[in-house]
Design an enzyme around this catalytic site. Structure first.
Site, PDB file in Angstrom:
ATOM      1  CD  GLN A   1      46.421  37.124  43.894  1.00 29.15           C
ATOM      2  OE1 GLN A   1      46.015  36.528  42.917  1.00 29.15           O
ATOM      3  NE2 GLN A   1      47.709  37.414  44.074  1.00 29.15           N
TER       4      GLN A   1
ATOM      5  CG  HIS B   1      41.079  36.353  44.744  1.00 26.36           C
ATOM      6  ND1 HIS B   1      41.114  34.970  44.683  1.00 26.36           N
ATOM      7  CD2 HIS B   1      41.680  36.784  43.607  1.00 26.36           C
ATOM      8  CE1 HIS B   1      41.697  34.594  43.554  1.00 26.36           C
ATOM      9  NE2 HIS B   1      42.050  35.670  42.887  1.00 26.36           N
TER      10      HIS B   1
ATOM     11  NE  ARG C   1      38.302  33.499  39.463  1.00 26.56           N
ATOM     12  CZ  ARG C   1      39.416  34.124  39.099  1.00 26.56           C
ATOM     13  NH1 ARG C   1      39.523  34.637  37.888  1.00 26.56           N
ATOM     14  NH2 ARG C   1      40.426  34.229  39.922  1.00 26.56           N
TER      15      ARG C   1
ATOM     16  CG  ASP D   1      42.674  43.938  41.536  1.00 23.22           C
ATOM     17  OD1 ASP D   1      43.071  43.629  40.392  1.00 23.22           O
ATOM     18  OD2 ASP D   1      41.705  43.373  42.095  1.00 23.22           O
TER      19      ASP D   1
ATOM     20  CB  CYS E   1      46.036  39.972  42.395  1.00 25.05           C
ATOM     21  SG  CYS E   1      44.773  41.012  41.620  1.00 25.05           S
TER      22      CYS E   1
ATOM     23  NE  ARG F   1      46.556  32.541  43.346  1.00 26.52           N
ATOM     24  CZ  ARG F   1      45.439  32.831  42.667  1.00 26.52           C
ATOM     25  NH1 ARG F   1      45.318  34.005  42.075  1.00 26.52           N
ATOM     26  NH2 ARG F   1      44.424  31.979  42.631  1.00 26.52           N
TER      27      ARG F   1
HETATM   28  N1  NVA Z   1      39.384  42.322  41.477  1.00 23.36           N
HETATM   29  C1  NVA Z   1      39.635  41.526  40.309  1.00 23.36           C
HETATM   30  C2  NVA Z   1      40.597  40.433  40.628  1.00 23.36           C
HETATM   31  C3  NVA Z   1      40.995  39.586  39.455  1.00 23.36           C
HETATM   32  C4  NVA Z   1      41.941  38.501  39.847  1.00 23.36           C
HETATM   33  C5  NVA Z   1      38.320  40.963  39.797  1.00 23.36           C
HETATM   34  O1  NVA Z   1      37.481  40.568  40.616  1.00 23.36           O
HETATM   35  O2  NVA Z   1      38.112  40.948  38.590  1.00 23.36           O
HETATM   36  N1   CP Z   2      44.986  36.866  40.179  1.00 25.19           N
HETATM   37  C1   CP Z   2      44.053  36.067  39.637  1.00 25.19           C
HETATM   38  O1   CP Z   2      43.205  35.517  40.324  1.00 25.19           O
HETATM   39  O2   CP Z   2      44.152  35.935  38.284  1.00 25.19           O
HETATM   40  P1   CP Z   2      43.141  35.158  37.334  1.00 25.19           P
HETATM   41  O3   CP Z   2      41.898  35.996  37.230  1.00 25.19           O
HETATM   42  O4   CP Z   2      43.874  35.058  36.026  1.00 25.19           O
HETATM   43  O5   CP Z   2      42.851  33.816  37.927  1.00 25.19           O
END
Ligand code: NVA
Ligand code: CP
Length: 299
Positions: free
Chosen positions: A130, A127, A100, A218, A258, A286
């Protein structure tokens, strides 16, 4: 093979992964599925996570392997060791890497330099993990993906980008409503169009939600966007999935998110906890899709 963009997968491969995820779900707790016995997975996190971290770790464990949580700040990466060297070193120890990352460029560099499969566990651009869970959820609810009408309400962000690409691959149409400065990236729209995507861009959430089968959103402030928080809260005020918006969607429409949700901002309690919400199935999926991806890449 790596999973960096959802568009790394063909329609056929996505269906294979979703079928496998369905089977992992049905068999969970009844059969031993130790297909990754003796294997190790490095999970690098430059940002916080609840679902991605736990689903990957539990998935890998239930497949018989050992997953290592590696906070980027605690690796030598945090002291300047290059991404390329980190990828080469980890490849000598483990059988797969998930990461990540703040910048999509980091996941690209990892995959270019690793000799084991690399999976994008969220970047600023995409992502894909997801979206596999989202597709599994839609297929569970509607029995099909092709022909579904998807609406996205809010920021044209990483999750939205992967959803747009997946819609093009799976034959779904997508309407995106976002404030003018927060549209999905042009490179994503072009790529989706080249894959045959049917994408419509709107400003008003009500235009996108009309007759939709799936209404998804989101957070208004993604990880890394905190510096613009005040401006975002001002601009995104009406980009909310609420009961009025769901009224405009098709009769059997589902609401998706998500997570993590900012209840009362992009989605109301009434919707997320209501009968049209698919949000907690989406989150459960997931786990099943993580197993399917890991087994598919690393078996
Ligand atoms: N768009 C959000 C998704 C979190 C799972 C982020 O990047 O923080
Ligand atoms: N939806 C998702 O990726 O959640 P987290 O940020 O908790 O991993």
């Amino acid at each position: 093979m790596n999973l960096i963009s959802i568009s790394d997968l063909s329609r056929k491969q996505i269906i294979e992964i979703l079928d496998s995820a369905d089977s992992f779900r049905d068999r969970r707790g009844k059969y031993s599925e130790m297909v990754l016995s003796g294997k190790s997975l490095a999970m690098i996190f430059e940002k916080p996570s609840t679902r991605t971290r736990v689903s990957l770790e539990v998935a890998f464990r239930e497949l018989g392997g050992h997953a290592l949580y590696l906070s980027a700040g605690e690796l030598q990466l945090g002291r300047g060791e290059t991404i390329a060297d980190t990828a080469r070193v980890l490849s000598r120890y483990v059988h797969g890497i998930t990461a990540r990352v703040v910048s999509h460029n980091t996941i690209s560099q990892l995959s270019e330099n690793a000799s084991v499969p690399v999976v994008n566990a969220l970047s600023d651009l995409e992502h894909p993990l997801q979206i596999l869970a989202d597709l599994m959820t839609m297929r569970q609810r509607f029995g099909r993906l092709e022909g579904l009408k998807i609406a996205w309400v809010g920021d044209g962000n990483n999750v939205c980008n992967s959803l747009i690409l997946s819609s093009a691959i799976m034959g779904m149409s997508i309407s995106v409503a976002s404030p003018p400065s927060y549209k999905p990236k042009a490179q994503i729209l072009e790529k989706a169009k080249s894959l045959g995507g049917r994408i419509r861009l709107f400003i008003e959430p009500t235009d996108a939600a009309k007759n939709a089968d799936v209404v998804s959103t989101d957070t208004w402030v993604s990880m890394g966007d905190e510096a613009d928080e005040a401006e975002r809260l001002r601009v995104f005020g009406r980009y909310q999935i609420n009961a009025n918006l769901m009224e405009l969607a098709s009769e059997n429409a589902i609401a998706m998110h998500c997570l993590p949700a900012h209840r009362g901002q992009e989605i109301t309690d009434e919707v997320i906890d209501g009968p049209q919400s698919a949000v907690f199935d989406e989150t459960e999926n997931r786990l099943h899709t993580a197993k399917a991806v890991l087994a598919w890449l690393m078996k």
